[in-house]
Design a protein around this motif. Structure first.
Motif, PDB file in Angstrom:
ATOM      1  N   ILE A   1       0.832  -1.202   0.000  1.00 45.03           N
ATOM      2  CA  ILE A   1       0.000   0.000   0.000  1.00 45.03           C
ATOM      3  C   ILE A   1       0.872   1.260   0.000  1.00 45.03           C
ATOM      4  CG2 ILE A   1      -1.712   1.330   1.290  1.00 45.03           C
ATOM      5  CD1 ILE A   1      -2.852  -1.126  -0.099  1.00 45.03           C
ATOM      6  N   TRP A   2       0.467   2.237  -0.819  1.00 41.28           N
ATOM      7  CA  TRP A   2       1.149   3.524  -0.935  1.00 41.28           C
ATOM      8  C   TRP A   2       0.140   4.649  -0.693  1.00 41.28           C
ATOM      9  CZ3 TRP A   2       6.300   3.897  -3.280  1.00 41.28           C
ATOM     10  CH2 TRP A   2       6.853   2.646  -3.620  1.00 41.28           C
ATOM     11  N   CYS A   3       0.650   5.818  -0.336  1.00 44.41           N
ATOM     12  CA  CYS A   3      -0.214   7.002  -0.261  1.00 44.41           C
ATOM     13  C   CYS A   3       0.380   8.084  -1.149  1.00 44.41           C
ATOM     14  CB  CYS A   3      -0.370   7.506   1.175  1.00 44.41           C
ATOM     15  SG  CYS A   3       1.094   8.298   1.884  1.00 44.41           S
ATOM     16  N   ALA A   4      -0.479   8.939  -1.683  1.00 42.28           N
ATOM     17  CA  ALA A   4      -0.002  10.080  -2.464  1.00 42.28           C
ATOM     18  C   ALA A   4       0.486  11.145  -1.494  1.00 42.28           C
ATOM     19  CB  ALA A   4      -1.120  10.618  -3.344  1.00 42.28           C
ATOM     20  N   ARG A   5       1.671  11.664  -1.743  1.00 40.64           N
ATOM     21  CA  ARG A   5       2.238  12.671  -0.828  1.00 40.64           C
ATOM     22  C   ARG A   5       1.318  13.868  -0.665  1.00 40.64           C
ATOM     23  NH1 ARG A   5       8.241  14.608  -2.050  1.00 40.64           N
ATOM     24  NH2 ARG A   5       8.672  12.474  -1.321  1.00 40.64           N
ATOM     25  N   LYS A   6       0.643  14.275  -1.733  1.00 39.08           N
ATOM     26  CA  LYS A   6      -0.235  15.450  -1.677  1.00 39.08           C
ATOM     27  C   LYS A   6      -1.448  15.226  -0.790  1.00 39.08           C
ATOM     28  CE  LYS A   6      -2.761  14.092  -5.882  1.00 39.08           C
ATOM     29  NZ  LYS A   6      -4.017  13.723  -5.172  1.00 39.08           N
ATOM     30  N   ASP A   7      -1.761  13.976  -0.486  1.00 42.79           N
ATOM     31  CA  ASP A   7      -2.933  13.651   0.325  1.00 42.79           C
ATOM     32  C   ASP A   7      -2.646  13.663   1.819  1.00 42.79           C
ATOM     33  OD1 ASP A   7      -4.369  13.276  -1.998  1.00 42.79           O
ATOM     34  OD2 ASP A   7      -4.223  11.083  -1.969  1.00 42.79           O
ATOM     35  N   ALA A   8      -1.386  13.776   2.213  1.00 40.74           N
ATOM     36  CA  ALA A   8      -1.025  13.570   3.610  1.00 40.74           C
ATOM     37  C   ALA A   8      -0.185  14.716   4.159  1.00 40.74           C
ATOM     38  CB  ALA A   8      -0.252  12.255   3.756  1.00 40.74           C
ATOM     39  N   ALA A   9      -0.233  14.868   5.475  1.00 43.00           N
ATOM     40  CA  ALA A   9       0.717  15.714   6.201  1.00 43.00           C
ATOM     41  C   ALA A   9       1.786  14.761   6.726  1.00 43.00           C
ATOM     42  CB  ALA A   9       0.026  16.435   7.344  1.00 43.00           C
ATOM     43  N   ILE A  10       3.010  14.930   6.259  1.00 45.08           N
ATOM     44  CA  ILE A  10       4.059  13.966   6.575  1.00 45.08           C
ATOM     45  C   ILE A  10       5.016  14.551   7.608  1.00 45.08           C
ATOM     46  CG2 ILE A  10       5.972  12.605   5.659  1.00 45.08           C
ATOM     47  CD1 ILE A  10       4.452  12.447   3.023  1.00 45.08           C
ATOM     48  N   ALA A  11       5.148  13.846   8.707  1.00 43.74           N
ATOM     49  CA  ALA A  11       6.076  14.244   9.767  1.00 43.74           C
ATOM     50  C   ALA A  11       7.365  13.460   9.574  1.00 43.74           C
ATOM     51  CB  ALA A  11       5.468  13.954  11.137  1.00 43.74           C
ATOM     52  N   ARG A  12       8.467  14.187   9.358  1.00 41.04           N
ATOM     53  CA  ARG A  12       9.769  13.567   9.142  1.00 41.04           C
ATOM     54  C   ARG A  12      10.736  14.014  10.234  1.00 41.04           C
ATOM     55  NH1 ARG A  12       9.400  11.634   3.919  1.00 41.04           N
ATOM     56  NH2 ARG A  12       7.990  12.790   2.539  1.00 41.04           N
ATOM     57  N   GLN A  13      11.732  13.203  10.487  1.00 45.08           N
ATOM     58  CA  GLN A  13      12.716  13.540  11.507  1.00 45.08           C
ATOM     59  C   GLN A  13      13.717  14.560  10.978  1.00 45.08           C
ATOM     60  OE1 GLN A  13      14.335  10.174  13.509  1.00 45.08           O
ATOM     61  NE2 GLN A  13      15.817  11.352  14.695  1.00 45.08           N
ATOM     62  N   VAL A  14      14.023  15.561  11.797  1.00 43.11           N
ATOM     63  CA  VAL A  14      15.029  16.550  11.411  1.00 43.11           C
ATOM     64  C   VAL A  14      16.423  15.962  11.650  1.00 43.11           C
ATOM     65  CG1 VAL A  14      13.503  18.469  11.958  1.00 43.11           C
ATOM     66  CG2 VAL A  14      15.083  17.618  13.695  1.00 43.11           C
ATOM     67  N   GLU A  15      17.412  16.509  10.951  1.00 47.56           N
ATOM     68  CA  GLU A  15      18.777  16.008  11.097  1.00 47.56           C
ATOM     69  C   GLU A  15      19.460  16.540  12.350  1.00 47.56           C
ATOM     70  OE1 GLU A  15      21.012  16.773   7.598  1.00 47.56           O
ATOM     71  OE2 GLU A  15      19.701  15.577   6.291  1.00 47.56           O
ATOM     72  N   ARG A  16      19.133  17.786  12.721  1.00 54.13           N
ATOM     73  CA  ARG A  16      19.790  18.400  13.868  1.00 54.13           C
ATOM     74  C   ARG A  16      18.771  19.164  14.703  1.00 54.13           C
ATOM     75  NH1 ARG A  16      25.252  18.878  13.890  1.00 54.13           N
ATOM     76  NH2 ARG A  16      25.097  20.686  15.282  1.00 54.13           N
ATOM     77  N   ALA A  17      19.057  19.230  15.995  1.00 56.01           N
ATOM     78  CA  ALA A  17      18.279  20.077  16.883  1.00 56.01           C
ATOM     79  C   ALA A  17      18.792  21.518  16.765  1.00 56.01           C
ATOM     80  CB  ALA A  17      18.419  19.596  18.324  1.00 56.01           C
ATOM     81  N   PRO A  18      17.994  22.511  17.153  1.00 53.80           N
ATOM     82  CA  PRO A  18      18.488  23.894  17.150  1.00 53.80           C
ATOM     83  C   PRO A  18      19.776  24.017  17.978  1.00 53.80           C
ATOM     84  CG  PRO A  18      16.124  23.848  17.529  1.00 53.80           C
ATOM     85  CD  PRO A  18      16.588  22.423  17.589  1.00 53.80           C
ATOM     86  N   ALA A  19      20.650  24.947  17.569  1.00 54.58           N
ATOM     87  CA  ALA A  19      21.943  25.111  18.244  1.00 54.58           C
ATOM     88  C   ALA A  19      21.765  25.344  19.739  1.00 54.58           C
ATOM     89  CB  ALA A  19      22.715  26.263  17.601  1.00 54.58           C
ATOM     90  N   ARG A  20      20.734  26.098  20.137  1.00 61.16           N
ATOM     91  CA  ARG A  20      20.518  26.370  21.564  1.00 61.16           C
ATOM     92  C   ARG A  20      20.207  25.093  22.332  1.00 61.16           C
ATOM     93  NH1 ARG A  20      16.293  31.282  21.495  1.00 61.16           N
ATOM     94  NH2 ARG A  20      16.087  30.699  23.702  1.00 61.16           N
ATOM     95  N   ILE A  21      19.607  24.127  21.672  1.00 65.01           N
ATOM     96  CA  ILE A  21      19.337  22.835  22.305  1.00 65.01           C
ATOM     97  C   ILE A  21      20.618  22.011  22.369  1.00 65.01           C
ATOM     98  CG2 ILE A  21      18.152  20.625  21.988  1.00 65.01           C
ATOM     99  CD1 ILE A  21      16.331  22.744  23.128  1.00 65.01           C
ATOM    100  N   GLU A  22      21.361  21.971  21.273  1.00 70.77           N
ATOM    101  CA  GLU A  22      22.601  21.197  21.231  1.00 70.77           C
ATOM    102  C   GLU A  22      23.590  21.672  22.297  1.00 70.77           C
ATOM    103  OE1 GLU A  22      23.261  18.629  19.327  1.00 70.77           O
ATOM    104  OE2 GLU A  22      22.069  18.745  17.491  1.00 70.77           O
ATOM    105  N   GLN A  23      23.574  22.972  22.588  1.00 64.07           N
ATOM    106  CA  GLN A  23      24.515  23.540  23.547  1.00 64.07           C
ATOM    107  C   GLN A  23      24.073  23.386  24.997  1.00 64.07           C
ATOM    108  OE1 GLN A  23      24.677  27.560  22.105  1.00 64.07           O
ATOM    109  NE2 GLN A  23      25.676  26.970  20.178  1.00 64.07           N
ATOM    110  N   GLN A  24      22.834  22.964  25.192  1.00 59.31           N
ATOM    111  CA  GLN A  24      22.296  22.829  26.543  1.00 59.31           C
ATOM    112  C   GLN A  24      22.872  21.577  27.212  1.00 59.31           C
ATOM    113  OE1 GLN A  24      18.001  23.851  26.734  1.00 59.31           O
ATOM    114  NE2 GLN A  24      17.797  21.981  27.958  1.00 59.31           N
ATOM    115  N   ASP A  25      23.330  21.701  28.444  1.00 59.72           N
ATOM    116  CA  ASP A  25      23.921  20.546  29.115  1.00 59.72           C
ATOM    117  C   ASP A  25      23.097  20.068  30.308  1.00 59.72           C
ATOM    118  OD1 ASP A  25      24.381  22.607  30.840  1.00 59.72           O
ATOM    119  OD2 ASP A  25      26.574  22.501  30.772  1.00 59.72           O
ATOM    120  N   GLU A  26      21.874  20.586  30.464  1.00 59.19           N
ATOM    121  CA  GLU A  26      20.992  20.153  31.539  1.00 59.19           C
ATOM    122  C   GLU A  26      19.616  19.826  30.970  1.00 59.19           C
ATOM    123  OE1 GLU A  26      21.307  22.292  35.437  1.00 59.19           O
ATOM    124  OE2 GLU A  26      22.223  23.816  34.158  1.00 59.19           O
TER     125      GLU A  26
END
Length: 299
Positions: free
Chosen positions: A126-151
Motif C-alpha cells: 500500500i502507498w499514499c499520495a504525498r499530496k494527500d497527507a501531512a508527513i512528519a519527518r525527523q530533522v537532522e539536527r536540533a536547534p543550536a541552543r538545544i545542542e549547547q544545553q547541558d541540563e
C-alpha cells in the motif's frame, strides 16, 4: 435568578451579551421561570437554550517508541485513498481509504508517476499520495541552543505551519508527532503584522508561560471570546500553543495565529514541556526557570 446568587466584582457586570461564535464554560445550571440558565465560570448567566455543546474530539497524535518511528503520514481534510501498484507498475486506488485524522507509518521509499509522488507505507503493498497527507519527518539536527544545553531533557518542538504537523523532540530523538491547526493566514507576510492576517509567526521561541486554562479574545473582534481555553502555553506576545475544543479540523489552517492542538494533545504536550507546572498551581510565567522547552515554527 435566585436571590442567593450574588454577582461580585469578578462577574460580567459590564457585559450584556455573548457574541455569536464565542464560547463559554459553565460551572452550574439552575431553573427559573420555566427556563434553564447556566452559571458561567466568571459568574455570568446565560440561557441554556441559546448555546449548544461542542462535540468532544477524540483525536490524538502518535507516541514514538519502539517500532513507531518517523516518517509517518497523517491524513487531514478528508478521507484519502490507498494506492497499490499494478503488474505494469502503475498506481491505482486499492478501493480502501484512510479516514480523516488517521495515520500510517512510512518506509521512506518513494515513487513518481505522472507528476505525483507516492510514499510507500508499512501496510503491505500500500502507498499514499504525498499530496494527500501531512508527513512528519525527523530533522537532522536540533536547534543550536538545544545542542549547547547541558541540563534537562533538551526538549523542543518542531512545527510546520503549512505542513500542519508538530513533532516533539528530546535533543535529536522524536517522542511524539501530531497534527496542529495554525493561523488561517498561514505564513506571515513581509511588512504586515501577523495579527492583521491571522498568520502564525515563524522563529524559535521559548515557552514563557503555562496556564491550565486561559480566556482568549479574538485579535480581529474583541467581543469574540473563548473561555477556559485548555493547556495554554505562551510563546511570543499574544501567540500560544493551546487546546481547541471548538473544532476538530486539525492539520488545517483554522486559528487567529496561535497553534491549535486537540484537547488530548494539548494536555499531553503541556505535561511534557519544561518547566513543569508545580502540583496545585493554575499557571506561571517561566522567566525565573533556566530550562525552557523551545518551539521552532517554520514553513
Amino acid at each position: 435568578p435566585p436571590p442567593l446568587l450574588a454577582l461580585g466584582p469578578g462577574g460580567r457586570s459590564l457585559s450584556t451579551r455573548v457574541v455569536r461564535g464565542s464560547t463559554i464554560a459553565y460551572a452550574d445550571e439552575f431553573d427559573f421561570a420555566g427556563r434553564t440558565f447556566l452559571l458561567t465560570w466568571d459568574r455570568g448567566i446565560v440561557p441554556k437554550d441559546k448555546v449548544r455543546p461542542y462535540p468532544e474530539s477524540s483525536f490524538e497524535g502518535v507516541i514514538l517508541r519502539g517500532e513507531r518511528r518517523l516518517p509517518i503520514a497523517l491524513f487531514r481534510g478528508k478521507d484519502q485513498p490507498k494506492y497499490r501498484q499494478t503488474a505494469a507498475s502503475r498506481f491505482e486506488p486499492s478501493g480502501e481509504q484512510w479516514t480523516r485524522l488517521s495515520w500510517v507509518a512510512l518506509t521512506g521509499e518513494t515513487a513518481e508517476e505522472d507528476g505525483v509522488t507516492y510514499e510507500q507505507t508499512t501496510e503491505t503493498g500500500i502507498w499514499c499520495a504525498r499530496k494527500d497527507a501531512a508527513i512528519a519527518r525527523q530533522v537532522e539536527r536540533a536547534p543550536a541552543r538545544i545542542e549547547q544545553q547541558d541540563e534537562g531533557r533538551r526538549s523542543w518542538i518542531d512545527i510546520s505551519i503549512l505542513g500542519g504537523t508538530l513533532v516533539a523532540y528530546e535533543n535529536r530523538t522524536p517522542v511524539y508527532a501530531t497534527l496542529i491547526s495554525p493561523g488561517r493566514g498561514g505564513l506571515p507576510r513581509r511588512g504586515v503584522p501577523t495579527l492583521e492576517t491571522a498568520s502564525t509567526p515563524t522563529g524559535l521561541f521559548p515557552v514563557v508561560g503555562k496556564f491550565l486554562t486561559a480566556t482568549m479574545v479574538s485579535g480581529s473582534n474583541s467581543d469574540l471570546v473563548h473561555a477556559e481555553v485548555h493547556y495554554t502555553q505562551n510563546i511570543d506576545g499574544p501567540y500560544a500553543l493551546h487546546g481547541a475544543y471548538w473544532h476538530d479540523r486539525f492539520g488545517e489552517k483554522k486559528s487567529g495565529g496561535c497553534v491549535n492542538l486537540s484537547p488530548i494533545d494539548s494536555r499531553r504536550i503541556f505535561a511534557w514541556t519544561e518547566p513543569r507546572l508545580p502540583t496545585g498551581w493554575h499557571g506561571m510565567r517561566t522567566g525565573a526557570f533556566p530550562i525552557k522547552t523551545l518551539v521552532h515554527l517554520h514553513r
